[in-house]
Design a protein around this motif. Structure first.
Motif, short mmCIF file in Angstrom:
data_model
loop_
_atom_site.label_atom_id
_atom_site.label_comp_id
_atom_site.label_asym_id
_atom_site.label_seq_id
_atom_site.Cartn_x
_atom_site.Cartn_y
_atom_site.Cartn_z
N ALA A 182 8.48 2.47 10.78
CA ALA A 182 9.04 2.16 9.45
C ALA A 182 9.08 3.38 8.53
O ALA A 182 10.05 3.59 7.81
CB ALA A 182 8.24 1.04 8.81
N TYR A 242 14.45 -2.04 3.62
CA TYR A 242 13.09 -2.59 3.43
C TYR A 242 12.85 -3.85 4.25
O TYR A 242 11.82 -4.49 4.14
CB TYR A 242 12.86 -2.85 1.93
N PRO B 182 -0.18 3.61 6.99
CA PRO B 182 -0.19 2.97 5.67
C PRO B 182 -0.19 1.44 5.74
O PRO B 182 0.33 0.85 6.69
CB PRO B 182 1.10 3.47 5.02
N VAL B 183 -0.79 0.81 4.70
CA VAL B 183 -0.81 -0.65 4.61
C VAL B 183 0.63 -1.17 4.58
O VAL B 183 0.96 -2.16 5.21
CB VAL B 183 -1.58 -1.10 3.34
N ILE B 184 1.48 -0.46 3.82
CA ILE B 184 2.91 -0.77 3.85
C ILE B 184 3.54 0.19 4.87
O ILE B 184 3.64 1.39 4.61
CB ILE B 184 3.58 -0.54 2.48
N PRO B 185 3.93 -0.33 6.04
CA PRO B 185 4.42 0.59 7.08
C PRO B 185 5.57 1.48 6.60
O PRO B 185 5.69 2.63 7.04
CB PRO B 185 4.87 -0.36 8.19
N PHE B 186 6.41 0.97 5.70
CA PHE B 186 7.54 1.75 5.20
C PHE B 186 7.07 3.01 4.47
O PHE B 186 7.79 4.00 4.37
CB PHE B 186 8.39 0.88 4.25
N GLY B 187 5.85 2.93 3.94
CA GLY B 187 5.28 4.11 3.29
C GLY B 187 5.53 4.19 1.79
O GLY B 187 5.11 5.15 1.14
N GLU B 188 6.21 3.19 1.23
CA GLU B 188 6.47 3.14 -0.21
C GLU B 188 6.51 1.69 -0.65
O GLU B 188 6.88 0.82 0.14
CB GLU B 188 7.87 3.69 -0.55
N ASP B 218 9.85 -6.64 2.96
CA ASP B 218 8.52 -6.15 2.60
C ASP B 218 8.13 -4.82 3.24
O ASP B 218 6.96 -4.46 3.26
CB ASP B 218 7.46 -7.22 2.95
N GLY B 219 9.11 -4.11 3.79
CA GLY B 219 8.79 -2.82 4.39
C GLY B 219 7.78 -2.93 5.52
O GLY B 219 7.07 -1.99 5.83
N GLY B 220 7.73 -4.12 6.15
CA GLY B 220 6.85 -4.31 7.30
C GLY B 220 5.43 -4.71 6.94
O GLY B 220 4.55 -4.74 7.80
N LEU B 221 5.21 -5.05 5.67
CA LEU B 221 3.84 -5.38 5.20
C LEU B 221 3.22 -6.55 5.95
O LEU B 221 2.04 -6.50 6.29
CB LEU B 221 3.90 -5.68 3.69
N SER B 222 4.00 -7.59 6.19
CA SER B 222 3.42 -8.78 6.82
C SER B 222 3.09 -8.52 8.28
O SER B 222 3.80 -7.81 8.98
CB SER B 222 4.35 -9.99 6.67
#
Lengths: 259, 226
Positions: A182, A242, B182-188, B218-222
């Motif tokens: 990602a 996103y 990162p917790v948010i895989p997208f990084g932002e 969610d930028g891969g958060l879940s």
């Protein structure tokens, strides 16, 4: 009206492009100005598709006649080499080669079906997708842009099916991959189609079965390949940057699970 | 090359436009030629419906964007009944009432879009809003069974951590994004526009076969795989 999908000039490889969802996805991407390579076993159908794309004002796609991707060893790397030779780079990979049922066997799959029946479905519906994707991902990471879109399958198997575990494998594998790539501008998503009118559905469902099944589709109708293709186009765009690691059913509420 | 999402001239009621997500949605729909009535999510359902129909005539699109996940200051045991009810009122009852009030008009028109902006399915802390958001998912799925044959779709979007929201204020962006993994895989953190793009897509006639889904943006958060 105002939204620019920023897809013009990007490149895409679409597998399973001779019919149904793959074909619809190829048409839709080409209509957005994407340069594409289309793969399938039947050359004449790919030539027809290419003619249709050109007639609609698009650029003639590169045609890749693939081996049987369900055969042992598949043929993913040959497809990858041919696509890279034709397009130079792949920004968008639509893994659409697949099926929900092996036409050589009855449904449900007999308990004593040979291991080969299971191996073929795993090869076609998961292993080929994995091989093709992982062989293209490093270059996507390097260019900071990539879109992997898997046409997977339902997560609510009705009976013993060889395809279902392979589709589930795609979902699990995609989630892990998505988290890793990602931050490099690469997204990985899966679309389990509902009941979409295609060669496969027409083969697997009698008219009466279609009517029975329609009762469980909220819209009351089977869908069209373009219904999937529209989502493919959106996910391919930078505007969907996103959205990743998601499983996005396009099924007009067919599945039972709520969330 | 611009994409025609075939939304020109339709009427949309968007709640929660005092927040960054609601505002971005209203702007994105307006940019597609949609007539947008923006309303504050703090008003009652009847007042909102009246305001919307007065401004638009028939309401083709309803975007429920007034929900908000808040981290309470007190411990779970200290949260009083009124606070629980307030979360349920804003995040479940308000969108439900608005939808039920507008659905008959959509059925008559043979077309409608309902998009709910809801909380995540993976609670990161204790909050009454998660319960309301879960209720909304179950309700949306069941309502789809009832109205899906009328050209109406109903979907939910789960934003990740989006810049400028009340939820984002609970986090230190560097702690979420600065690591190797990162917790948010997208990084932002996400932009409100990321949510708005998904809303435009789901409102389009081109997404007619997508209904009763819960789409994380969610930028891969879940973590859950589906």
């Amino acid at each position: 009206m105002a939204m620019d999908l920023k897809l013009e000039g990007r490149t895409a490889l679409v597998t399973g492009a001779s019919r149904g969802i793959g074909r619809g996805s190829a048409l839709a991407l080409a209509a957005e100005g994407v340069k594409i390579a289309v793969g399938a076993r039947r050359r004449e159908l790919l030539e027809e598709l290419a003619d249709e794309i050109v007639a609609a004002g698009g650029e003639r796609p590169a045609i890749i006649v693939t081996p049987d991707l369900a055969a042992p060893g598949g043929g993913a790397y040959r497809v990858k080499d041919a696509a890279l030779e034709a397009l130079g780079r792949i920004d968008i990979l639509v893994n659409s080669a697949g099926r929900s049922q092996n036409p050589d066997y009855p449904s449900p799959m007999p308990y004593d079906a040979p291991d080969a029946a299971w191996d073929q479905e795993m090869q076609l519906n998961y292993v080929t997708i994995r091989q093709l994707t992982l062989s293209l991902v490093p270059a996507m990471i390097e260019r900071k842009y990539g879109r992997i879109i898997n046409i997977s399958g339902k997560t609510e198997p009705r009976e013993l099916h060889t395809a279902s575990p392979a589709k589930a494998a795609v979902h699990g594998w995609s989630k892990g991959l998505s988290r890793q790539v990602a931050k490099h501008g690469v997204t990985v998503n899966s679309i389990p189609p509902g009941k979409i009118i295609s060669e496969q559905i027409l083969r697997n469902y009698s008219e009466q079965q279609r009517q029975e099944t329609s009762k469980w589709i909220s819209s009351g109708d089977f869908g069209d390949p373009s219904d999937i293709a529209n989502l493919v186009v959106f996910l391919a765009s930078p505007l969907a940057r996103y959205i990743t690691g998601a499983v996005i059913p396009v099924d007009a509420g067919f599945r039972r699970f709520a969330y | 090359m611009t994409k025609d999402w075939q939304l020109k001239g339709r009427g949309a009621l968007v709640t929660g436009t005092e927040g960054v997500i609601g505002r971005a949605i209203a702007e994105a729909l307006a940019a597609e030629g949609v007539n947008v009535c923006s309303v504050n999510g703090k008003e009652g359902a009847e007042a909102i419906v009246e305001q919307g129909t007065r401004a638009l005539g028939p309401v083709d699109i309803l975007v429920n964007a007034a929900s908000e996940v808040r981290r309470p200051d007190n411990t779970p045991a200290d949260i009083d009944a009124a606070s629980w009810q307030a979360a349920m009122d804003r995040d479940f009852e308000l969108p439900r009432r608005l939808t039920h009030a507008l659905v008959p008009g959509m059925i008559e028109a043979g077309w409608g879009r309902i998009v709910n902006i809801i909380g995540p399915s993976e609670p990161l802390f204790f909050s009454a809003e998660y319960a309301a958001s879960g209720a909304l998912q179950g309700w949306a799925k069941s309502l789809d069974r009832e109205i899906g044959a009328n050209g109406i779709t109903i979907n939910c979007i789960q934003p990740g951590i989006i810049k400028g929201t009340a939820a984002a204020a609970h986090y230190d962006e560097a702690a979420l994004t600065g690591m190797e993994d990162p917790v948010i895989p997208f990084g932002e953190m996400g932009d409100a526009a990321d949510i708005a793009h998904a809303v435009v897509f789901l409102c389009s006639p081109l997404s007619r076969y997508i209904s009763a889904i819960v789409l994380p943006v969610d930028g891969g958060l879940s973590r859950h795989q589906h």
